[in-house]
Design a protein around this motif. Sequence first.
Motif, PDB file in Angstrom:
ATOM      1  N   TRP A  31       0.818  -1.214   0.000  1.00 49.58           N
ATOM      2  CA  TRP A  31       0.000   0.000   0.000  1.00 49.58           C
ATOM      3  C   TRP A  31       0.849   1.262   0.000  1.00 49.58           C
TER       4      TRP A  31
ATOM      5  N   ASP B 118      -4.762   2.285  -7.873  1.00 57.54           N
ATOM      6  CA  ASP B 118      -5.154   2.280  -6.470  1.00 57.54           C
ATOM      7  C   ASP B 118      -6.200   3.364  -6.242  1.00 57.54           C
TER       8      ASP B 118
ATOM      9  N   ILE C 139      -9.564   1.293   1.073  1.00 57.10           N
ATOM     10  CA  ILE C 139      -8.521   1.295   0.053  1.00 57.10           C
ATOM     11  C   ILE C 139      -8.636   0.045  -0.811  1.00 57.10           C
TER      12      ILE C 139
ATOM     13  N   GLU D 271      -6.628  -1.932  -4.361  1.00 54.31           N
ATOM     14  CA  GLU D 271      -5.501  -1.980  -5.293  1.00 54.31           C
ATOM     15  C   GLU D 271      -5.721  -3.103  -6.299  1.00 54.31           C
TER      16      GLU D 271
ATOM     17  N   ASN E 299      -2.277   5.074   8.806  1.00 54.78           N
ATOM     18  CA  ASN E 299      -2.341   3.791   8.100  1.00 54.78           C
ATOM     19  C   ASN E 299      -2.395   2.588   9.036  1.00 54.78           C
TER      20      ASN E 299
ATOM     21  N   MET F  51       0.367  -3.042   6.352  1.00 59.49           N
ATOM     22  CA  MET F  51       0.120  -1.624   6.139  1.00 59.49           C
ATOM     23  C   MET F  51       1.392  -0.826   6.415  1.00 59.49           C
TER      24      MET F  51
END
Length: 323
Positions: free
Chosen positions: A25, A135, A159, A161, A194, A217
């Motif tokens: 990430w 992303d 989030i 991706e 995060n 993360m």
Amino acid sequence: MFNSILSGQDGIEPVEIVRTGQSGWQFLKIHSDPRQAAMGSVLLVNNQASSNAAFGGPALLTQTAGIDIQFNSMTWLADIKHTSAAISKDFGNIGTFALSYISLDYGQVDETIHEEGQGGTTTPVFTGNTFTGGDIAIGLSYARSITDRLALGGTVRYINEEIAGLGMSNWAIDFSTLYYTGLRSLRLAIVAKNFGPDTHLVGYSEELRSEPVDIRMPLEVRAGVAYDFFRKDQDLDQDFLTLVLEGKVQSDGAEKINLGAEYVFHGMLYLRSGYKFNYDEEGLTLGLGIDYPFGKYTLSMNYAYIDFGILTQVNMFSFGLTF
């Protein structure tokens, strides 16, 4: 026997432990706000803060007023397109809410495969096909002043991706505080970013015959201090200089220090500079901003230049409206 073992280890240098590459990430570590980026990527920037605070320290949203809308754009390294937007609204004693969005587009990437050669070597070969990836992050932020000196804020972010047909989703939480010490304009801030569970990239082929590796993360914690020089009172329509010093500890790299400065001319023109210490390639940052009031509206424009050494540079732009 024990002494001989110890003596045999004399002169052996300890192995240096590095944390680089231990999380995924990575797009969450890219700054969306040109103002923060121009000041050495510091997050403690609260004079005339905008809704872009949702990308950094959400407690700074308490420094916004009315409704603020920001749109940010840049071409990241390797021609990767990075766009983001944020909107915030001050609800008085209830607090300030904000919505934010980040998109990273890798564009079209040429597909390659490895062909086996003599001696067990392989050679990359272009297949003529292409693939893409990207992303996104969607966040909801809330901030509130607890006292006239202390403000708290947080962001919950979804989030996602995807690359070449593979994808994964997760969630993350940011926390931040902003504290005025009472010593003129001196203030302190702490940001934790995060925080979220490990995940893994789904959609692997059965040919791999192995379980997906957990992806962590990119956790980071920052502590910063800021002070306004030549400032006579709380009125922002004057000339003054803001200096910000910030330290960063992260789960996937060495500790870093960010230094930023902003000079304000009559609350309308902003000259910014900064430097990033202990980074591989990043160092000098520069930028400027303009606020143009007309009626009950204020139009803002910001620009940032980030030096990436051998990777050349990145230029960032933002346009905002406050009313």
